[in-house]
Design a protein around this motif. Structure first.
Motif, mmCIF file in Angstrom:
data_model
loop_
_atom_site.group_PDB
_atom_site.id
_atom_site.type_symbol
_atom_site.label_atom_id
_atom_site.label_comp_id
_atom_site.label_asym_id
_atom_site.label_seq_id
_atom_site.Cartn_x
_atom_site.Cartn_y
_atom_site.Cartn_z
ATOM 1 N N THR A 194 0.835 -1.205 0.000
ATOM 2 C CA THR A 194 0.000 0.000 0.000
ATOM 3 C C THR A 194 0.864 1.247 0.000
ATOM 4 O OG1 THR A 194 -1.786 -1.148 1.163
ATOM 5 C CG2 THR A 194 -1.797 1.262 1.226
ATOM 6 N N TRP A 195 1.885 1.234 0.847
ATOM 7 C CA TRP A 195 2.815 2.380 0.898
ATOM 8 C C TRP A 195 3.500 2.599 -0.445
ATOM 9 C CZ3 TRP A 195 8.054 1.697 -0.049
ATOM 10 C CH2 TRP A 195 8.829 2.861 0.041
ATOM 11 N N LEU A 196 4.033 1.540 -1.056
ATOM 12 C CA LEU A 196 4.762 1.686 -2.316
ATOM 13 C C LEU A 196 3.847 2.178 -3.429
ATOM 14 C CD1 LEU A 196 7.305 1.393 -4.007
ATOM 15 C CD2 LEU A 196 6.746 -1.029 -4.351
ATOM 16 N N LEU A 197 2.630 1.663 -3.495
ATOM 17 C CA LEU A 197 1.716 2.079 -4.552
ATOM 18 C C LEU A 197 1.324 3.552 -4.408
ATOM 19 C CD1 LEU A 197 -0.616 -1.023 -4.966
ATOM 20 C CD2 LEU A 197 1.136 -0.194 -6.547
ATOM 21 N N GLU A 198 1.217 4.045 -3.193
ATOM 22 C CA GLU A 198 0.921 5.468 -2.999
ATOM 23 C C GLU A 198 2.040 6.333 -3.587
ATOM 24 O OE1 GLU A 198 0.378 5.972 1.157
ATOM 25 O OE2 GLU A 198 -1.665 5.148 1.195
ATOM 26 N N TYR A 200 4.280 5.359 -5.840
ATOM 27 C CA TYR A 200 4.364 5.069 -7.272
ATOM 28 C C TYR A 200 3.321 5.857 -8.065
ATOM 29 C CZ TYR A 200 3.299 2.209 -11.445
ATOM 30 O OH TYR A 200 3.005 1.763 -12.710
ATOM 31 N N GLN A 201 2.089 5.910 -7.563
ATOM 32 C CA GLN A 201 1.040 6.641 -8.267
ATOM 33 C C GLN A 201 1.338 8.132 -8.343
ATOM 34 O OE1 GLN A 201 -2.326 4.723 -5.931
ATOM 35 N NE2 GLN A 201 -3.308 4.884 -7.924
ATOM 36 N N LYS A 202 1.818 8.701 -7.254
ATOM 37 C CA LYS A 202 2.184 10.117 -7.258
ATOM 38 C C LYS A 202 3.312 10.385 -8.242
ATOM 39 C CE LYS A 202 1.035 10.785 -2.345
ATOM 40 N NZ LYS A 202 1.617 11.055 -1.002
ATOM 41 N N ASP A 203 4.318 9.530 -8.230
ATOM 42 C CA ASP A 203 5.479 9.695 -9.109
ATOM 43 C C ASP A 203 5.073 9.568 -10.568
ATOM 44 O OD1 ASP A 203 8.420 10.008 -9.226
ATOM 45 O OD2 ASP A 203 8.369 7.996 -10.107
ATOM 46 N N LYS A 204 4.208 8.578 -10.884
ATOM 47 C CA LYS A 204 3.769 8.357 -12.262
ATOM 48 C C LYS A 204 2.957 9.542 -12.770
ATOM 49 C CE LYS A 204 0.762 5.081 -13.285
ATOM 50 N NZ LYS A 204 0.088 3.803 -13.702
ATOM 51 N N ALA A 205 2.119 10.113 -11.894
ATOM 52 C CA ALA A 205 1.314 11.266 -12.294
ATOM 53 C C ALA A 205 2.187 12.493 -12.543
ATOM 54 C CB ALA A 205 0.275 11.566 -11.220
ATOM 55 N N PRO A 212 1.934 -0.146 -15.064
ATOM 56 C CA PRO A 212 0.708 -0.833 -14.670
ATOM 57 C C PRO A 212 -0.085 -0.007 -13.663
ATOM 58 C CG PRO A 212 2.600 -1.808 -13.576
ATOM 59 C CD PRO A 212 3.146 -0.856 -14.588
ATOM 60 N N SER A 213 -1.401 -0.134 -13.707
ATOM 61 C CA SER A 213 -2.241 0.581 -12.759
ATOM 62 C C SER A 213 -2.090 -0.018 -11.368
ATOM 63 C CB SER A 213 -3.705 0.514 -13.184
ATOM 64 O OG SER A 213 -4.195 -0.824 -13.054
ATOM 65 N N ALA A 214 -2.373 0.790 -10.364
ATOM 66 C CA ALA A 214 -2.310 0.294 -8.988
ATOM 67 C C ALA A 214 -3.301 -0.842 -8.784
ATOM 68 C CB ALA A 214 -2.588 1.434 -8.013
ATOM 69 N N LYS A 215 -4.459 -0.735 -9.419
ATOM 70 C CA LYS A 215 -5.485 -1.781 -9.280
ATOM 71 C C LYS A 215 -4.984 -3.108 -9.823
ATOM 72 C CE LYS A 215 -10.399 -2.644 -10.149
ATOM 73 N NZ LYS A 215 -11.646 -2.107 -10.779
ATOM 74 N N LEU A 216 -4.287 -3.065 -10.969
ATOM 75 C CA LEU A 216 -3.749 -4.295 -11.549
ATOM 76 C C LEU A 216 -2.678 -4.900 -10.647
ATOM 77 C CD1 LEU A 216 -3.645 -6.271 -13.942
ATOM 78 C CD2 LEU A 216 -1.895 -4.801 -14.969
ATOM 79 N N VAL A 217 -1.811 -4.061 -10.098
ATOM 80 C CA VAL A 217 -0.756 -4.552 -9.209
ATOM 81 C C VAL A 217 -1.359 -5.212 -7.971
ATOM 82 C CG1 VAL A 217 1.202 -3.894 -7.759
ATOM 83 C CG2 VAL A 217 0.945 -2.890 -10.038
ATOM 84 N N ILE A 218 -2.393 -4.599 -7.416
ATOM 85 C CA ILE A 218 -3.060 -5.163 -6.235
ATOM 86 C C ILE A 218 -3.653 -6.527 -6.557
ATOM 87 C CG2 ILE A 218 -5.029 -4.889 -4.679
ATOM 88 C CD1 ILE A 218 -4.477 -1.854 -4.786
ATOM 89 N N ARG A 219 -4.280 -6.649 -7.720
ATOM 90 C CA ARG A 219 -4.864 -7.931 -8.117
ATOM 91 C C ARG A 219 -3.787 -8.984 -8.360
ATOM 92 N NH1 ARG A 219 -10.003 -8.555 -6.458
ATOM 93 N NH2 ARG A 219 -11.266 -6.742 -6.977
ATOM 94 N N MET A 220 -2.652 -8.574 -8.923
ATOM 95 C CA MET A 220 -1.565 -9.523 -9.115
ATOM 96 C C MET A 220 -1.041 -10.014 -7.774
ATOM 97 S SD MET A 220 0.686 -8.455 -12.468
ATOM 98 C CE MET A 220 0.914 -6.717 -12.112
#
Length: 322
Positions: A194-198, A200-205, A212-220
Motif C-alpha cells: 500500500t505504501w509503495l503504490l501510494e 508510485y502513483q504520485k510519481d507516475k502522475a 501498470p495501474s495500482a489496481k492491476l498490481v493489487i490484483r496480481m
C-alpha cells in the motif's frame, strides 16, 4: 521456412490440466515471461476483462511448452485475442522449427478476419529469421517496435554477479552500503505494498510515464502471494522510507515491476542497494533469471543506462504481428 517444415506430432491442447501442472511447466520453461503466468492473467481478467485461454504445447504427447492467449468478445460476435511474450518453450525445445510450427498452430486457432482480431508479440529474438517464420505461420508484421529488455542470469555465483556490474553501478552500490541504509524485505506485500503504490502513483502522475495501474498490481499481489511470487523491498534512511521496489516471480524467473525513490534515496543510491538485495533474495528462492522489465533507449535513456549497468544480456523481441 517452407511447407515441408511442418511437425505432424506437434499440437496445442487447450483448456486442460490443473494449475499445479501449469505451474510446474512454467518453471520447466526457465526463462519465462510474467505475461504468460496465470497470476498475471487472473489479474487481467478481474481488472480489464481479458479472459485467459491456457494451452499446453505437446510433442509426441509430451509437454514441451505453454501459451496463454487473452480473449474478449465485442458485441458477442467479434473475438479479440492477443498474445504477449509467448509461447514459452522448454530449453531443449527452443528451436526455430518448433517455434514456427507452434505459431502456425496458433494462427489456425486464431485466424485473421472480420470476426477475429488477433495481435501477438512473440517471445522470440528479433531478426530476419523471426520475420520469415512469422510470415510462414500466417502473420503479418505490425508497425509497433520490438519489445526490449535485459536478462540477468542468476545461476552465476554471487561474486560473479557483483563483478559483472558496470564499474559506475558497482561504485554506487558500494556507496549505498556505506550510507547506513537499512533494507526491509516483504515477501507477501502485506506490510509495504500500500505504501509503495501510494508513492508510485504520485510519481507516475508527476512524471507522466507509463506503467501498470495500482489496481492491476493489487490484483496480481492477491493472485500470486500464496505461490511465493511477491517480493517487495524497502530502503530506510534514519528510520524513514526513501525507496522501494516490487519484483514478481513466475516459475524460475522474476520481473522487476515497479520502483520509487525520493531525493534522499536517490542521493544515497538506494535503488542500487535494493536491486542488488533483490538479486540475492531471488537466488535464495531458487530463481535462475531476472527480467529487468524493459528498456527504452530513446525515450528513457537514464533508466536504460541504469539497467544496463547491472550486467544483463540485452534482448529485442521480434515485434508485433497480426
Amino acid at each position: 521456412m517452407t511447407d515441408h517444415d511442418t511437425i505432424p506430432n506437434l499440437r496445442i491442447v487447450w483448456d486442460v490440466g490443473r494449475l499445479s501442472e501449469w505451474a510446474s511447466l512454467l518453471a520447466e520453461c526457465g526463462q519465462s515471461s510474467l505475461t504468460q503466468s496465470f497470476g498475471y492473467h487472473q489479474a487481467m481478467l478481474t481488472v480489464e476483462g481479458w479472459r485467459p485461454r491456457l494451452g499446453i504445447i505437446e510433442l509426441s504427447d509430451k509437454p514441451i511448452g505453454l501459451v496463454v492467449m487473452s480473449e474478449r468478445r465485442l458485441l458477442r460476435v467479434v473475438r479479440i485475442a492477443r498474445l504477449h511474450r509467448g509461447p514459452l518453450l522448454r530449453p531443449e525445445a527452443r528451436k526455430p522449427s518448433v517455434f514456427a510450427m507452434v505459431m502456425k498452430l496458433i494462427r489456425q486457432d486464431y485466424p485473421s478476419g472480420p470476426l477475429n482480431w488477433t495481435a501477438v508479440v512473440p517471445e522470440w529474438t528479433a531478426g530476419e529469421e523471426a520475420v520469415s517464420m512469422m510470415r510462414w505461420a500466417g502473420f503479418r508484421r505490425d508497425k509497433a517496435p520490438g519489445y526490449r529488455t535485459l536478462w540477468l542470469d542468476l545461476r552465476r555465483p554471487e561474486a560473479d554477479l557483483r563483478s559483472g556490474l558496470a564499474q559506475k553501478w558497482r561504485n554506487a552500490l558500494n556507496q549505498a552500503e556505506r550510507t547506513g541504509l537499512t533494507v526491509e524485505i516483504d515477501r507477501d506485500g502485506k506490510q509495504q505494498l500500500t505504501w509503495l503504490l501510494e508513492q508510485y502513483q504520485k510519481d507516475k502522475a508527476e512524471k507522466r510515464y507509463r506503467g501498470p495501474s495500482a489496481k492491476l498490481v493489487i490484483r496480481m499481489r492477491t493472485g500470486m502471494y500464496k505461490d511465493g511470487d511477491i517480493l517487495l523491498l524497502r530502503a530506510n534512511k534514519d528510520g524513514v522510507p526513501v525507496a522501494g521496489i516490487l519484483v514478481l516471480g513466475h516459475g524460475r524467473a522474476a520481473t522487476y515491476q515497479i520502483g520509487w525513490s525520493d531525493a534522499v534515496g536517490r542521493s544515497a543510491r538506494a535503488h542500487n542497494l535494493l536491486l542488488w538485495q533483490a538479486m540475492l533474495e531471488l537466488k535464495r528462492q531458487g530463481r535462475d533469471w531476472f527480467d529487468l522489465g524493459g528498456i527504452l533507449p530513446d525515450t528513457a535513456p537514464g533508466v536504460t543506462a541504469f539497467k544496463r549497468g547491472m550486467g544483463g544480456v540485452e534482448v529485442e523481441l521480434a515485434g508485433a504481428f497480426r
